[in-house]
Scaffold this motif. Sequence first.
Motif, PDB file in Angstrom:
ATOM      1  N   ARG A 162       0.831  -1.202   0.000  1.00 27.30           N
ATOM      2  CA  ARG A 162       0.000   0.000   0.000  1.00 27.30           C
ATOM      3  C   ARG A 162       0.869   1.257   0.000  1.00 27.30           C
ATOM      4  O   ARG A 162       0.529   2.244  -0.639  1.00 27.30           O
ATOM      5  CB  ARG A 162      -0.938  -0.005   1.208  1.00 27.30           C
ATOM      6  N   ALA A 163       1.984   1.230   0.706  1.00 26.15           N
ATOM      7  CA  ALA A 163       2.882   2.370   0.721  1.00 26.15           C
ATOM      8  C   ALA A 163       3.467   2.607  -0.675  1.00 26.15           C
ATOM      9  O   ALA A 163       3.577   3.756  -1.132  1.00 26.15           O
ATOM     10  CB  ALA A 163       4.002   2.172   1.743  1.00 26.15           C
ATOM     11  N   ARG A 164       3.827   1.527  -1.367  1.00 23.85           N
ATOM     12  CA  ARG A 164       4.365   1.655  -2.730  1.00 23.85           C
ATOM     13  C   ARG A 164       3.282   2.196  -3.669  1.00 23.85           C
ATOM     14  O   ARG A 164       3.550   3.038  -4.527  1.00 23.85           O
ATOM     15  CB  ARG A 164       4.875   0.320  -3.246  1.00 23.85           C
ATOM     16  N   GLN A 165       2.036   1.712  -3.504  1.00 30.76           N
ATOM     17  CA  GLN A 165       0.939   2.177  -4.343  1.00 30.76           C
ATOM     18  C   GLN A 165       0.679   3.661  -4.095  1.00 30.76           C
ATOM     19  O   GLN A 165       0.470   4.416  -5.032  1.00 30.76           O
ATOM     20  CB  GLN A 165      -0.322   1.358  -4.071  1.00 30.76           C
ATOM     21  N   ALA A 166       0.704   4.068  -2.835  1.00 30.76           N
ATOM     22  CA  ALA A 166       0.470   5.481  -2.501  1.00 30.76           C
ATOM     23  C   ALA A 166       1.592   6.355  -3.039  1.00 30.76           C
ATOM     24  O   ALA A 166       1.350   7.462  -3.545  1.00 30.76           O
ATOM     25  CB  ALA A 166       0.345   5.651  -0.988  1.00 30.76           C
ATOM     26  N   ALA A 167       2.811   5.875  -2.966  1.00 34.24           N
ATOM     27  CA  ALA A 167       3.967   6.644  -3.478  1.00 34.24           C
ATOM     28  C   ALA A 167       3.862   6.756  -4.997  1.00 34.24           C
ATOM     29  O   ALA A 167       4.177   7.810  -5.561  1.00 34.24           O
ATOM     30  CB  ALA A 167       5.273   5.978  -3.069  1.00 34.24           C
ATOM     31  N   GLY A 168       3.413   5.709  -5.660  1.00 35.56           N
ATOM     32  CA  GLY A 168       3.270   5.740  -7.110  1.00 35.56           C
ATOM     33  C   GLY A 168       2.143   6.664  -7.553  1.00 35.56           C
ATOM     34  O   GLY A 168       2.225   7.318  -8.588  1.00 35.56           O
ATOM     35  N   ALA A 169       1.088   6.735  -6.759  1.00 37.35           N
ATOM     36  CA  ALA A 169      -0.044   7.588  -7.113  1.00 37.35           C
ATOM     37  C   ALA A 169       0.280   9.064  -6.964  1.00 37.35           C
ATOM     38  O   ALA A 169      -0.246   9.904  -7.688  1.00 37.35           O
ATOM     39  CB  ALA A 169      -1.261   7.251  -6.223  1.00 37.35           C
ATOM     40  N   THR A 170       1.175   9.373  -6.027  1.00 40.48           N
ATOM     41  CA  THR A 170       1.528  10.786  -5.831  1.00 40.48           C
ATOM     42  C   THR A 170       2.654  11.225  -6.749  1.00 40.48           C
ATOM     43  O   THR A 170       2.892  12.426  -6.894  1.00 40.48           O
ATOM     44  CB  THR A 170       1.961  11.042  -4.351  1.00 40.48           C
ATOM     45  N   ALA A 171       3.330  10.278  -7.380  1.00 44.23           N
ATOM     46  CA  ALA A 171       4.474  10.647  -8.228  1.00 44.23           C
ATOM     47  C   ALA A 171       4.079  11.124  -9.574  1.00 44.23           C
ATOM     48  O   ALA A 171       3.139  11.232 -10.131  1.00 44.23           O
ATOM     49  CB  ALA A 171       5.391   9.440  -8.404  1.00 44.23           C
TER      50      ALA A 171
END
Length: 168
Positions: free
Chosen positions: A159-168
């Motif tokens: 989930r942290a990776r998904q959230a980081a990808g969504a904000t990038a």
Amino acid sequence: MVQSLVNTSELLEDRDDLTTPAGLLAWAEAADLPCPARPTQADLTRVRRFREALRQLLGGTPGGVPALNGELARTGTRPLLQAGPHVEFAGDDATALDTAITRVLAAVITAGLDGSLRRLKTCAAEDCRWAFYDRSPNVVSRWCETSVCGARHKMRAYRARQAAGATA
């Protein structure tokens, strides 16, 4: 014995079996260890501190070592050579609680000497810290249960990776 003492506190369920004299008596009886007939609040505090020092040792952090060394000194735990050759651990056994702690410390020392202590670990999940015996061939297990604590860790990382990808 060491594992059962550490697991008298279960962080996930906010449970501590060593908050009452009855809980200490029940653990000592289950572990076949002597215990004061009427444990005091000071006895409970001592055993809980001892337990948390063991948890730190099993977790690979040095924070509990001074407390464990203090108990070694307090109980007078020392090796005695026996014919055979055989080594036994003895303590000054001033009280029933000293005798119980001496026996737990003897188990820790023996496990350290025979190499099995490195297999006794605490779960890497900060909200768990349950003691478990690592039976993996390379002694690399991190969680008490991969299907529970490991899965939660992996899901959080995902989930942290998904959230980081969504904000990038």
